[in-house]
Design a protein around this motif. Structure first.
Motif, PDB file in Angstrom:
ATOM      1  N   CYS A  70       0.846  -1.197   0.000  1.00  0.00           N
ATOM      2  CA  CYS A  70       0.000   0.000   0.000  1.00  0.00           C
ATOM      3  C   CYS A  70       0.878   1.242   0.000  1.00  0.00           C
ATOM      4  N   PRO A  71       1.395   1.642  -1.170  1.00  0.00           N
ATOM      5  CA  PRO A  71       2.370   2.741  -1.213  1.00  0.00           C
ATOM      6  C   PRO A  71       1.811   4.129  -0.884  1.00  0.00           C
ATOM      7  N   GLU A  72       0.505   4.337  -1.065  1.00  0.00           N
ATOM      8  CA  GLU A  72      -0.215   5.570  -0.691  1.00  0.00           C
ATOM      9  C   GLU A  72       0.134   6.787  -1.560  1.00  0.00           C
ATOM     10  N   GLN A  73       1.397   6.956  -1.916  1.00  0.00           N
ATOM     11  CA  GLN A  73       1.806   8.100  -2.736  1.00  0.00           C
ATOM     12  C   GLN A  73       2.041   7.659  -4.185  1.00  0.00           C
ATOM     13  N   VAL A  74       1.732   8.548  -5.129  1.00  0.00           N
ATOM     14  CA  VAL A  74       1.876   8.223  -6.558  1.00  0.00           C
ATOM     15  C   VAL A  74       3.311   7.802  -6.890  1.00  0.00           C
ATOM     16  N   GLU A  75       4.285   8.582  -6.453  1.00  0.00           N
ATOM     17  CA  GLU A  75       5.684   8.275  -6.789  1.00  0.00           C
ATOM     18  C   GLU A  75       6.147   6.988  -6.118  1.00  0.00           C
ATOM     19  N   ALA A  76       5.681   6.727  -4.915  1.00  0.00           N
ATOM     20  CA  ALA A  76       6.039   5.477  -4.245  1.00  0.00           C
ATOM     21  C   ALA A  76       5.471   4.285  -5.000  1.00  0.00           C
ATOM     22  N   ALA A  77       4.243   4.410  -5.498  1.00  0.00           N
ATOM     23  CA  ALA A  77       3.642   3.330  -6.295  1.00  0.00           C
ATOM     24  C   ALA A  77       4.441   3.089  -7.567  1.00  0.00           C
ATOM     25  N   ARG A  78       4.836   4.171  -8.222  1.00  0.00           N
ATOM     26  CA  ARG A  78       5.607   4.051  -9.469  1.00  0.00           C
ATOM     27  C   ARG A  78       6.957   3.389  -9.211  1.00  0.00           C
ATOM     28  N   LEU A  79       7.642   3.818  -8.158  1.00  0.00           N
ATOM     29  CA  LEU A  79       8.969   3.281  -7.872  1.00  0.00           C
ATOM     30  C   LEU A  79       8.922   1.837  -7.374  1.00  0.00           C
ATOM     31  N   THR A  80       7.790   1.411  -6.801  1.00  0.00           N
ATOM     32  CA  THR A  80       7.667   0.024  -6.371  1.00  0.00           C
ATOM     33  C   THR A  80       7.084  -0.858  -7.474  1.00  0.00           C
ATOM     34  N   GLY A  81       6.966  -0.318  -8.690  1.00  0.00           N
ATOM     35  CA  GLY A  81       6.669  -1.160  -9.844  1.00  0.00           C
ATOM     36  C   GLY A  81       5.249  -1.168 -10.354  1.00  0.00           C
ATOM     37  N   CYS A  82       4.394  -0.285  -9.880  1.00  0.00           N
ATOM     38  CA  CYS A  82       3.022  -0.237 -10.386  1.00  0.00           C
ATOM     39  C   CYS A  82       3.020   0.354 -11.798  1.00  0.00           C
ATOM     40  N   LYS A  83       2.514  -0.408 -12.774  1.00  0.00           N
ATOM     41  CA  LYS A  83       2.549   0.012 -14.181  1.00  0.00           C
ATOM     42  C   LYS A  83       1.339   0.846 -14.585  1.00  0.00           C
ATOM     43  N   ASN A  84       0.243   0.727 -13.858  1.00  0.00           N
ATOM     44  CA  ASN A  84      -0.989   1.426 -14.236  1.00  0.00           C
ATOM     45  C   ASN A  84      -1.383   2.421 -13.163  1.00  0.00           C
ATOM     46  N   ILE A  85      -1.055   3.676 -13.395  1.00  0.00           N
ATOM     47  CA  ILE A  85      -1.404   4.761 -12.469  1.00  0.00           C
ATOM     48  C   ILE A  85      -2.158   5.805 -13.275  1.00  0.00           C
ATOM     49  N   VAL A  86      -3.344   6.139 -12.840  1.00  0.00           N
ATOM     50  CA  VAL A  86      -4.196   7.022 -13.637  1.00  0.00           C
ATOM     51  C   VAL A  86      -4.916   8.015 -12.726  1.00  0.00           C
ATOM     52  N   GLN A  87      -5.117   9.215 -13.251  1.00  0.00           N
ATOM     53  CA  GLN A  87      -5.769  10.274 -12.481  1.00  0.00           C
ATOM     54  C   GLN A  87      -7.259   9.989 -12.338  1.00  0.00           C
ATOM     55  N   VAL A  88      -7.796  10.342 -11.176  1.00  0.00           N
ATOM     56  CA  VAL A  88      -9.212  10.094 -10.924  1.00  0.00           C
ATOM     57  C   VAL A  88      -9.886  11.344 -10.379  1.00  0.00           C
ATOM     58  N   LYS A  89     -11.210  11.332 -10.456  1.00  0.00           N
ATOM     59  CA  LYS A  89     -12.025  12.392  -9.854  1.00  0.00           C
ATOM     60  C   LYS A  89     -12.925  11.732  -8.803  1.00  0.00           C
ATOM     61  N   ARG A  90     -12.763  12.178  -7.569  1.00  0.00           N
ATOM     62  CA  ARG A  90     -13.583  11.616  -6.485  1.00  0.00           C
ATOM     63  C   ARG A  90     -14.993  12.179  -6.574  1.00  0.00           C
ATOM     64  N   LEU A  91     -15.985  11.288  -6.619  1.00  0.00           N
ATOM     65  CA  LEU A  91     -17.375  11.714  -6.722  1.00  0.00           C
ATOM     66  C   LEU A  91     -18.052  11.772  -5.348  1.00  0.00           C
ATOM     67  N   ASP A  92     -17.783  10.752  -4.529  1.00  0.00           N
ATOM     68  CA  ASP A  92     -18.295  10.740  -3.154  1.00  0.00           C
ATOM     69  C   ASP A  92     -17.440   9.765  -2.353  1.00  0.00           C
ATOM     70  N   GLU A  93     -17.868   9.412  -1.163  1.00  0.00           N
ATOM     71  CA  GLU A  93     -17.041   8.587  -0.267  1.00  0.00           C
ATOM     72  C   GLU A  93     -16.763   7.190  -0.805  1.00  0.00           C
ATOM     73  N   HIS A  94     -17.555   6.736  -1.784  1.00  0.00           N
ATOM     74  CA  HIS A  94     -17.385   5.369  -2.282  1.00  0.00           C
ATOM     75  C   HIS A  94     -17.307   5.295  -3.810  1.00  0.00           C
ATOM     76  N   SER A  95     -17.202   6.441  -4.475  1.00  0.00           N
ATOM     77  CA  SER A  95     -17.194   6.434  -5.943  1.00  0.00           C
ATOM     78  C   SER A  95     -16.137   7.369  -6.506  1.00  0.00           C
ATOM     79  N   ILE A  96     -15.485   6.914  -7.568  1.00  0.00           N
ATOM     80  CA  ILE A  96     -14.537   7.758  -8.302  1.00  0.00           C
ATOM     81  C   ILE A  96     -14.746   7.558  -9.799  1.00  0.00           C
ATOM     82  N   GLU A  97     -14.418   8.589 -10.534  1.00  0.00           N
ATOM     83  CA  GLU A  97     -14.495   8.531 -11.989  1.00  0.00           C
ATOM     84  C   GLU A  97     -13.073   8.526 -12.553  1.00  0.00           C
ATOM     85  N   ILE A  98     -12.870   7.690 -13.592  1.00  0.00           N
ATOM     86  CA  ILE A  98     -11.571   7.629 -14.277  1.00  0.00           C
ATOM     87  C   ILE A  98     -11.811   8.049 -15.730  1.00  0.00           C
TER      88      ILE A  98
END
Length: 349
Positions: free
Chosen positions: A222-250
């Protein structure tokens, strides 16, 4: 043994700012080239001096800007292994091992012979570095460091110039040789595999800034930060828009995700590792991306797909497929959708 490292140093436009405390014996520092990994090690060793900060190992203060303490490298009891091992080319193995020792000649020789035995260098005592294999050179470099019994050993990308087979073998050998060492070992690398295998705790640095510090496996999970996720090898990182407490739009993937877990207001991206997608043929399910194939690379144990989501402008979606799915993919072709399993989604700030 407790250790605290607080370093602030400015070099032109570049600025290094790190701070961590630890009682662990194996610490990793992960970052891209030029992020400040080696500068951090050199500051601990006394090769470089911070502008401000505090470096302490147990009760031994190596550097403190407020008290104007700055011990010379030879007074710090820190062993530093460089990338190329930095053996003296005109010295034999036993001369290299004894190069850092001082005091009684007899005691020095006894310590050298002890290290020769411990690091399995018997029969190589009179050889020069150029007559040794890469693994033998590594053992000589470690023996030279261990001969004067340092409190901390610093490893500066010791495997970076090796091929994959030799790298794996020497990593394992080094871990075995260091298994009974009671001091702290800090390994610097840009290889997430090396870091994951070696370290108990992890410092992630990006462009001189400390992104996170903590338990290595927890940061990978659970890297929590975008750069930490990238450096630990996550290949798919994409910007999102939070809609509410349980929903996000990509927007780039043309989907909305509905999650059971609560989504923090500070979340700006999600990540999904390339092995974690679930293929779906036919009817669309919840939290699925419609995909079409852009490219494919076949390897002996893995197929790597590069897919497009809803918009042509979006970054490629990387999907890595293990052997157990190859027959189904060959029969059915590319799935209509890729499902994002909630437990594998990384919520990132």
């Amino acid at each position: 043994m407790a250790m605290e490292v607080k370093i602030h140093k400015k070099l032109g436009e570049y600025e290094l700012d790190v701070h961590w405390k630890s009682t662990k014996k194996r610490i990793g520092i992960l970052g891209a080239s030029g992020s400040g990994k080696s500068l951090t090690l050199k500051s601990i060793a006394g090769i470089e001096h911070p502008d401000q900060g505090h470096i302490q190992i147990g009760d031994h203060v190596l550097y403190d800007s407020d008290s104007r303490i700055c011990l010379k490298p030879q007074k710090r009891n820190v062993g530093y292994m460089f990338q190329n091992y930095a053996l003296f080319p005109t010295m034999t193995v036993e001369q290299n091992v004894g190069a850092g020792l001082v005091g009684n000649k007899k005691k020095k020789q006894e310590q050298v012979q002890k290290m020769i035995r411990h690091f399995r260098l018997e029969g190589l005592e009179k050889r020069l570095p150029r007559e040794l294999s890469g693994g033998q050179q590594q053992r000589v470099a470690l023996a030279r460091i261990m001969a004067y019994e340092p409190s901390v050993i610093l490893l500066d990308e010791p495997f970076s110039a090796l091929d994959v087979f030799l790298k794996d073998r020497l990593q394992q050998e080094m871990m075995e040789l260091l298994s009974d060492y009671d001091g702290t070992v800090i390994l610097v690398s840009h290889s997430r595999d090396e870091i994951y295998r070696f370290s108990e705790e992890l410092l992630v640095i990006d462009d001189g800034k400390q992104i996170c510090y903590g338990d290595t496996k927890a940061i990978f999970d659970c890297p929590e930060q975008v750069e930490a996720a990238r450096l630990t090898g996550c290949k798919n990182i994409v910007q999102v828009k939070r809609l509410d407490e349980h929903s996000i739009e990509i927007p780039d993937w043309g989907i909305r995700l509905h999650l059971e877990q609560e989504i923090d207001a500070e979340i700006t991206h999600i990540g999904l590792r390339a092995h974690e997608f679930i293929p779906v043929w036919g009817e669309r399910e919840d939290n699925c991306i419609p995909v079409k194939e852009k490219g494919k690379a076949e390897f002996p144990f893995e197929w790597k797909y590069f897919l497009k989501g809803e918009t042509e402008e979006s970054d490629d979606i990387c999907w890595y497929v293990q052997k157990n799915l190859w027959d189904e993919l060959t029969e059915k072709s590319i799935p209509d959708y890729l499902k994002l399993p909630e437990k594998e989604i990384l919520l990132l700030k």
